[in-house]
Design a protein around this motif. Structure first.
Motif, PDB file in Angstrom:
ATOM      1  N   ALA A   1     -10.424  16.241   1.955  1.00 59.08           N
ATOM      2  CA  ALA A   1     -10.081  15.536   3.197  1.00 59.08           C
ATOM      3  C   ALA A   1     -10.530  16.325   4.418  1.00 59.08           C
ATOM      4  N   THR A   2     -11.101  15.599   5.362  1.00 58.20           N
ATOM      5  CA  THR A   2     -11.453  16.151   6.666  1.00 58.20           C
ATOM      6  C   THR A   2     -10.893  15.220   7.729  1.00 58.20           C
ATOM      7  N   GLU A   3     -11.099  15.579   9.002  1.00 54.61           N
ATOM      8  CA  GLU A   3     -10.589  14.731  10.075  1.00 54.61           C
ATOM      9  C   GLU A   3     -11.296  13.389  10.123  1.00 54.61           C
ATOM     10  N   GLU A   4     -12.468  13.287   9.449  1.00 50.33           N
ATOM     11  CA  GLU A   4     -13.148  11.995   9.395  1.00 50.33           C
ATOM     12  C   GLU A   4     -12.360  10.971   8.587  1.00 50.33           C
ATOM     13  N   GLU A   5     -11.550  11.450   7.637  1.00 52.40           N
ATOM     14  CA  GLU A   5     -10.773  10.527   6.805  1.00 52.40           C
ATOM     15  C   GLU A   5      -9.382  10.284   7.362  1.00 52.40           C
ATOM     16  N   ALA A   6      -9.047  10.918   8.478  1.00 51.91           N
ATOM     17  CA  ALA A   6      -7.743  10.681   9.093  1.00 51.91           C
ATOM     18  C   ALA A   6      -7.769   9.350   9.833  1.00 51.91           C
ATOM     19  N   GLY A   7      -6.710   8.553   9.663  1.00 50.40           N
ATOM     20  CA  GLY A   7      -6.643   7.263  10.328  1.00 50.40           C
ATOM     21  C   GLY A   7      -5.699   6.321   9.611  1.00 50.40           C
ATOM     22  N   VAL A   8      -5.854   5.030   9.869  1.00 48.87           N
ATOM     23  CA  VAL A   8      -4.978   4.007   9.304  1.00 48.87           C
ATOM     24  C   VAL A   8      -5.736   3.261   8.217  1.00 48.87           C
ATOM     25  N   TYR A   9      -5.094   3.102   7.047  1.00 52.85           N
ATOM     26  CA  TYR A   9      -5.672   2.401   5.907  1.00 52.85           C
ATOM     27  C   TYR A   9      -4.923   1.096   5.666  1.00 52.85           C
TER      28      TYR A   9
ATOM     29  N   ARG B   1      -0.763   5.060   7.773  1.00 53.88           N
ATOM     30  CA  ARG B   1      -1.469   6.105   8.515  1.00 53.88           C
ATOM     31  C   ARG B   1      -1.520   7.391   7.703  1.00 53.88           C
ATOM     32  N   ILE B   2      -2.710   7.971   7.597  1.00 51.83           N
ATOM     33  CA  ILE B   2      -2.941   9.257   6.940  1.00 51.83           C
ATOM     34  C   ILE B   2      -3.432  10.233   8.011  1.00 51.83           C
ATOM     35  N   THR B   3      -2.789  11.388   8.080  1.00 54.19           N
ATOM     36  CA  THR B   3      -3.188  12.404   9.045  1.00 54.19           C
ATOM     37  C   THR B   3      -3.755  13.616   8.326  1.00 54.19           C
ATOM     38  N   VAL B   4      -4.773  14.250   8.927  1.00 54.38           N
ATOM     39  CA  VAL B   4      -5.397  15.466   8.400  1.00 54.38           C
ATOM     40  C   VAL B   4      -5.335  16.514   9.503  1.00 54.38           C
ATOM     41  N   THR B   5      -4.707  17.627   9.205  1.00 50.41           N
ATOM     42  CA  THR B   5      -4.498  18.665  10.221  1.00 50.41           C
ATOM     43  C   THR B   5      -5.677  19.638  10.248  1.00 50.41           C
TER      44      THR B   5
ATOM     45  N   LEU C   1       0.854  -1.187   0.000  1.00 51.36           N
ATOM     46  CA  LEU C   1       0.000   0.000   0.000  1.00 51.36           C
ATOM     47  C   LEU C   1       0.889   1.235   0.000  1.00 51.36           C
ATOM     48  N   MET C   2       0.606   2.181  -0.921  1.00 50.69           N
ATOM     49  CA  MET C   2       1.435   3.371  -1.072  1.00 50.69           C
ATOM     50  C   MET C   2       0.561   4.618  -1.114  1.00 50.69           C
ATOM     51  N   SER C   3       1.166   5.753  -0.669  1.00 53.45           N
ATOM     52  CA  SER C   3       0.518   7.054  -0.765  1.00 53.45           C
ATOM     53  C   SER C   3       1.590   8.114  -0.982  1.00 53.45           C
ATOM     54  N   ARG C   4       1.309   9.069  -1.854  1.00 51.57           N
ATOM     55  CA  ARG C   4       2.287  10.127  -2.142  1.00 51.57           C
ATOM     56  C   ARG C   4       2.417  11.093  -0.966  1.00 51.57           C
ATOM     57  N   LEU C   5       1.296  11.401  -0.299  1.00 53.65           N
ATOM     58  CA  LEU C   5       1.307  12.378   0.799  1.00 53.65           C
ATOM     59  C   LEU C   5       0.626  11.759   2.012  1.00 53.65           C
ATOM     60  N   PRO C   6       1.408  11.166   2.944  1.00 54.46           N
ATOM     61  CA  PRO C   6       0.770  10.586   4.136  1.00 54.46           C
ATOM     62  C   PRO C   6       0.190  11.637   5.079  1.00 54.46           C
ATOM     63  N   GLN C   7       0.620  12.921   4.954  1.00 54.62           N
ATOM     64  CA  GLN C   7       0.066  13.993   5.779  1.00 54.62           C
ATOM     65  C   GLN C   7      -0.670  14.973   4.874  1.00 54.62           C
ATOM     66  N   VAL C   8      -1.990  15.135   5.118  1.00 54.55           N
ATOM     67  CA  VAL C   8      -2.843  15.898   4.218  1.00 54.55           C
ATOM     68  C   VAL C   8      -3.466  17.056   4.980  1.00 54.55           C
ATOM     69  N   LYS C   9      -3.549  18.181   4.305  1.00 51.06           N
ATOM     70  CA  LYS C   9      -4.222  19.326   4.900  1.00 51.06           C
ATOM     71  C   LYS C   9      -5.728  19.223   4.676  1.00 51.06           C
ATOM     72  N   LEU C  10      -6.467  19.887   5.543  1.00 52.24           N
ATOM     73  CA  LEU C  10      -7.921  19.884   5.478  1.00 52.24           C
ATOM     74  C   LEU C  10      -8.399  20.324   4.101  1.00 52.24           C
ATOM     75  N   THR C  11      -9.365  19.599   3.501  1.00 57.01           N
ATOM     76  CA  THR C  11     -10.037  19.813   2.215  1.00 57.01           C
ATOM     77  C   THR C  11      -9.170  19.420   1.023  1.00 57.01           C
ATOM     78  N   ASN C  12      -7.918  18.938   1.209  1.00 58.07           N
ATOM     79  CA  ASN C  12      -7.104  18.498   0.088  1.00 58.07           C
ATOM     80  C   ASN C  12      -7.479  17.086  -0.339  1.00 58.07           C
ATOM     81  N   THR C  13      -6.852  16.591  -1.433  1.00 56.08           N
ATOM     82  CA  THR C  13      -7.074  15.240  -1.970  1.00 56.08           C
ATOM     83  C   THR C  13      -5.849  14.381  -1.699  1.00 56.08           C
ATOM     84  N   PHE C  14      -6.091  13.110  -1.308  1.00 59.29           N
ATOM     85  CA  PHE C  14      -4.945  12.200  -1.171  1.00 59.29           C
ATOM     86  C   PHE C  14      -5.214  10.917  -1.944  1.00 59.29           C
ATOM     87  N   ASP C  15      -4.095  10.250  -2.331  1.00 59.03           N
ATOM     88  CA  ASP C  15      -4.097   9.143  -3.282  1.00 59.03           C
ATOM     89  C   ASP C  15      -3.572   7.888  -2.586  1.00 59.03           C
TER      90      ASP C  15
END
Length: 943
Positions: free
Chosen positions: A630-638, A666-670, A545-559
């Motif tokens: 992204a919101t804090e609802e999507e923050a967590g472990v995938y 783990r993906i974090t949303v600040t 499992l891979m992600s380009r940005l494990p730390q995401v700002k509020l309302t951004n998109t993550f992959d």
């Protein structure tokens, strides 16, 4: 006396005697009676001389001429009555009833408004001299009849076991203080005008079931609930056929006379509702028990068995042979043989009889070729109809039972696979055929399996001559994908199918065919074997499992990308990819979505926010998720999980052959940092009962930006183990939501929240009473409104406590103290009591709240019996198992029917005293007390 049952109470206080001094006593007034209804006024004379039987004269002084005597009736002079009363006396609408020589009653059967006045009872002198009093007066006021009772007439058709609810609207507008009593009646069909009482609510709010409904009331199947000021509901669960008839509601209005006795002044009935209850017809099945193969000349008995249905049903049976009717036995035992079989029965070759209420017999004493064929019985359940005939309720027929004569046979058995291949892939179906030749006859087959590298055979499946199939222990479970299925393709071909093979299914398969042969009816068997190989599916599976940005700002998109590497010899690989998500405060993963091997997409139920903002793409070895806004609802472990199936998985329920999971990511949303601060200081307020007060909640600082505050008010009563109860919440959209304990209209009127300014909030409490004493606090939360129209909580704080106390009123409620333990068996009934101690003021009403606390949870309110008799439940689902009522002036009862294991715990009551306060008068709770807990232990049934 039958029309005036209340009048005897008048003489209970006439015990004063005065020797030598005459004294006339009349019933104490003022008396209030309703227009159109009767009244009885008692009069008594004591201390007189002369004859024991005294005479009485009644007069009235009307309000329009208070000094003018108008004569009504006399026991010694028939011409005593004035013209205005003469006709009413002559028709006995007004008459005097002598109870004793010195005691009488004046009866007016049907009051008129003009009968209001001051009534005088006079006794002529029979003494040697005048000494004492010779008359006495009392006031009577005739008031309008304001009682109204209504229920719309209707006809209801119900089935046995269903529930019934009827409501009766009762209202009154009497200016005087009166009470109501409500009674529901059932007038059963065929019982004339005699009505049976179902249940009543007395004038002092006590529930009393009728004699025929006592047990059903105790079981909770008969209820009377007050739903509001004017609505009374009758609930009857599990209706019975005996409930059929006409139902109506009767209301009576009661008033308390100055001598403290209660008298019914009005009474009315509603229109009637016709109830029809259809008895339940219980389903049954019919089978024939018989030998399928018999020797020529031997006896044969076929027994028609009825399975299921009710107890002692009325049944009739008809026998058929090759679809032609043979005989019929009705429910009364009358036998009707068809013409072709009457002679055979008379010669002793045939006998048809009824063995028991649910079994019928057909005996053939010497079987021949003419008796070979299909036998069937048809059974009907009947009931007596009008004119004595039988009416059919339901009819069932048995499967055909085939009878054949035994014949000698020789067999050859061949075993093969359906596709002529003796090797299958792991997970594929294995189909084996066993075919016998020779003369057509009934055969028995059994399949056995000798696993590879073993010698002990294992039973797979078998079929008896009558078609009964029996499966081996490891093949019989329906949820086992390798379960076996045995079918008869024709009279000599038997097909065995193993739905999904495993490696342990390799080995030798043997088919054993048996036939009953010879004069001694011995079994002869033939066998054939076939070797089968199950080839394993070798696999290797790697998932990352891979992600380009494990730390995401509020309302951004993550992959997120799930990469799969897999290899299977020469097979194409169907895959199921499951995406899992673990929120920050959870210990377990939840299902995000699943892309199954047959191409369907299934979303998890617990994470609805992903479905509207997630884009999915998938190829043979790559599954990708793009999650927008992204919101804090999507923050967590995938995590992603891949499952590999065999090549037949699209057509069968094959099990997973291989699986692997990626490492957690783990993906974090600040989110912005909260600056919220709430005043935490505490205070005490002491106020008078029935006054108003305000509780304040002050915000000292807030975060900048597009924020809204959510303010929630909480209350903790002065109670044993009292929890914090949510009074109300003002959400981000300024919508007020009341807590579960504060949903009633009365509590919504009492508690009201106001936003005074941006930094100050108040809770207004009106007409403070005893139950409002306790601790109050507020909880304030900051919420952020994101670009995807979603609220996000930034932070929250709780205020200090405000303790609310009432100045002492002198009233004190005392509940019997003393804890105890009750043992109850599962499914039984439990009754818990709560009693008042000390004197009970007649000016007071009482309410009771029952609580329960389990070991694994906090305390909760079960039911509230309000001071006006209205029942309020903590959960609506409890109303059919839980009931609270007042069994006497000082005793309260909690009845729990059909006890369950989860009902174990601590139970206690809280009783509050209510009295009238202020002008206009209003019922206010001014004192309360709690009982000690009763520990209920529930024992499993059978102990």
């Amino acid at each position: 006396m039958a029309r005036f049952p209340h009048v005897a109470s008048f003489f209970l206080f006439l015990t004063k005697l005065s020797i030598g001094q005459r004294e006339v006593t009349v019933q104490k007034g003022p008396l209030f009676r309703a227009e159109g209804y009767p009244v009885s006024i008692g009069c008594n004379v004591t201390g007189h001389q002369g004859p024991s039987e005294q005479h009485f004269q009644w007069s009235v002084y009307l309000p329009t001429a208070p000094t003018q005597e108008i004569q009504i009736i006399s026991t010694m002079d028939d011409t005593f009555s004035y013209v205005v009363y003469a006709n009413r006396v002559k028709s006995r609408e007004i008459y005097v009833e002598r109870v004793q020589g010195n005691s009488v009653f004046l009866h007016i059967s049907k009051l008129q408004m003009k009968d209001t006045g001051e009534y005088e009872c006079f006794t002529p002198n029979t003494d040697e001299k005048y000494y004492g009093t010779y008359s006495a007066k009392t006031n009577l006021t005739v008031i309008p009849d304001t009682l109204s009772v209504a229920m719309a007439p209707q006809t209801l058709n119900k089935e046995e076991g269903e529930q019934l609810e009827l409501t009766c609207e009762v209202s009154k507008a009497t200016a005087q203080h009166t009470h109501l009593s409500i009674t529901w009646y059932l007038m059963k069909d065929g019982e004339g005008s005699q009505a049976s009482k179902i249940i009543s609510l007395s004038k002092d709010f006590t529930l009393l079931p009728g004699p025929l409904f006592t047990e059903r009331f105790a079981a909770g199947d008969v209820r009377l609930d007050k739903l509001g000021v004017t609505t009374f509901r009758l609930s009857m669960g599990r209706l019975q056929p005996s409930d059929q008839g006409q139902l109506f509601c009767e209301a009576s209005e009661w008033i308390q006379d100055p001598d403290e006795t209660w008298t019914s002044i009005t009474k009315k009935q509603t229109d009637r509702t016709t109830l029809r209850v259809q008895p339940t017809v219980r389903d049954f099945q019919v089978n024939i028990r018989a030998e399928s193969t018999v020797h020529e000349g031997k006896s044969l008995e076929l027994v028609c068995l009825v399975m299921g249905g009710g107890q002692d049903p009325h049944l009739q049976a008809t026998w058929f042979f090759n679809d032609v009717e043979m005989a019929h036995i009705d429910a009364g035992g009358v036998l009707d043989l068809k013409k072709d079989y009457q002679e055979r029965a008379s010669q002793g070759q045939l006998q048809v009889s009824k063995l028991s209420p649910k079994s019928f017999s057909l005996k053939i004493f010497s079987v021949g070729p003419e008796n070979e064929g299909a036998y069937r019985c048809v059974v009907a359940e009947v009931t007596r109809a009008q004119m004595g005939s039988w009416q059919v309720l339901q009819k069932k027929q048995s499967p055909d039972s085939f009878v054949r004569l035994w014949k000698q046979a020789a067999r050859n058995v061949v075993v093969s696979t359906k596709n002529r291949q003796q090797a299958v892939w792991e997970g594929e179906a294995l189909t084996l055929l066993c075919k016998a030749d020779g003369a057509e006859n009934l055969l028995t087959v059994a399949w056995w399996h000798v696993p590879q590298n073993q010698t002990q055979p294992v039973f797979v499946a078998g079929m008896e001559q009558d078609g009964t199939v029996k499966l081996g222990a490891s093949y019989a479970e329906l949820d086992n994908l390798r379960n076996a299925r045995l079918e008869k393709m024709d009279w000599a071909t038997f097909q065995l199918e193993i739905a999904s093979t495993t490696l342990t299914d390799s080995g030798m398969y043997e088919c054993r065919v048996s036939e009953r042969t010879g004069s001694q009816a011995r079994n002869q068997s033939w066998t054939q074997k076939l070797s089968i190989t199950v080839k394993p599916l070798e696999s290797s599976l790697q998932v990352s499992l891979m992600s380009r940005l494990p730390q995401v700002k509020l309302t951004n998109t993550f992959d997120l990308s799930c990469i799969v590497r897999v290899g299977y010899s020469d097979l194409k690989v169907p895959l199921t990819v499951t995406w899992l998500f673990q929120p920050p405060r959870s210990r377990a993963f939840d299902l995000l979505l699943q892309i199954t091997h047959n191409g369907t997409i299934e979303w998890g139920r617990g994470l609805p926010q992903f479905q509207r903002k997630t884009k999915i793409s998938q190829s043979s070895f790559h599954s990708r998720l793009l999650i927008h806004d992204a919101t804090e609802e999507e923050a967590g472990v995938y995590q992603c999980k891949v499952e590999v199936y065999d090549r037949n998985s699209l057509h069968t329920n094959s099990p997973v052959r291989a699986s692997a999971s990626s490492h957690p990511l783990r993906i974090t949303v600040t989110l912005p940092e909260s600056k919220l601060k709430v005043n935490s200081s505490s205070q005490v307020q002491e106020i008078s009962i029935n006054s108003n007060t305000d509780i304040e909640c002050s915000v000292l600082s807030q975060s900048p930006g597009n924020l809204q505050l959510v303010v929630t008010w909480y209350f903790s009563p002065i109670s044993t183990d009292a929890p914090w109860l949510r009074i109300l919440e003002v959400d981000q959209n300024h919508v007020v939501k009341y807590g579960d304990e504060f949903q009633t209209t009365r509590r919504k009127q009492k508690f009201h929240a106001e936003k005074v300014s941006q930094d100050l909030f108040q809770l207004h409490i009106l007409n403070v009473e005893d139950s409002d004493q306790g601790r109050y606090r507020c909880a304030v939360e900051e919420w952020f409104w994101s670009t995807n129209s979603t609220w996000h909580k930034l932070g929250g704080q709780t205020s200090g406590l405000t303790e609310l106390k009432l100045r002492p009123t002198g009233s004190k409620v005392r509940i019997s103290k003393g804890s105890r333990t009750e043992n109850a068996s599962e499914h039984s009934e439990v009754t818990i009591y709560c009693s008042l101690e000390g004197a009970i003021s007649p000016a007071s009403l009482f309410s009771v709240m029952w609580y329960r606390q389990r070991e694994d949870s906090g305390s909760r309110m079960l039911v509230h019996l309000q001071h006006d008799g209205l029942l309020e439940y903590g959960e609506e689902g409890l109303r059919w198992r839980l009931h609270s009522y007042r069994s006497s002036a000082a005793d309260f009862v909690l009845a729990l029917q059909r006890v369950e294991m989860k009902d174990a715990g601590k139970y206690w009551c809280k009783v509050a005293e209510w009295q009238l306060h202020s002008n206009p008068s209003k019922w206010v709770s001014q004192a309360s007390d709690e009982s000690q807990p009763v520990v209920l232990r529930v024992l499993p049934s059978g102990h």
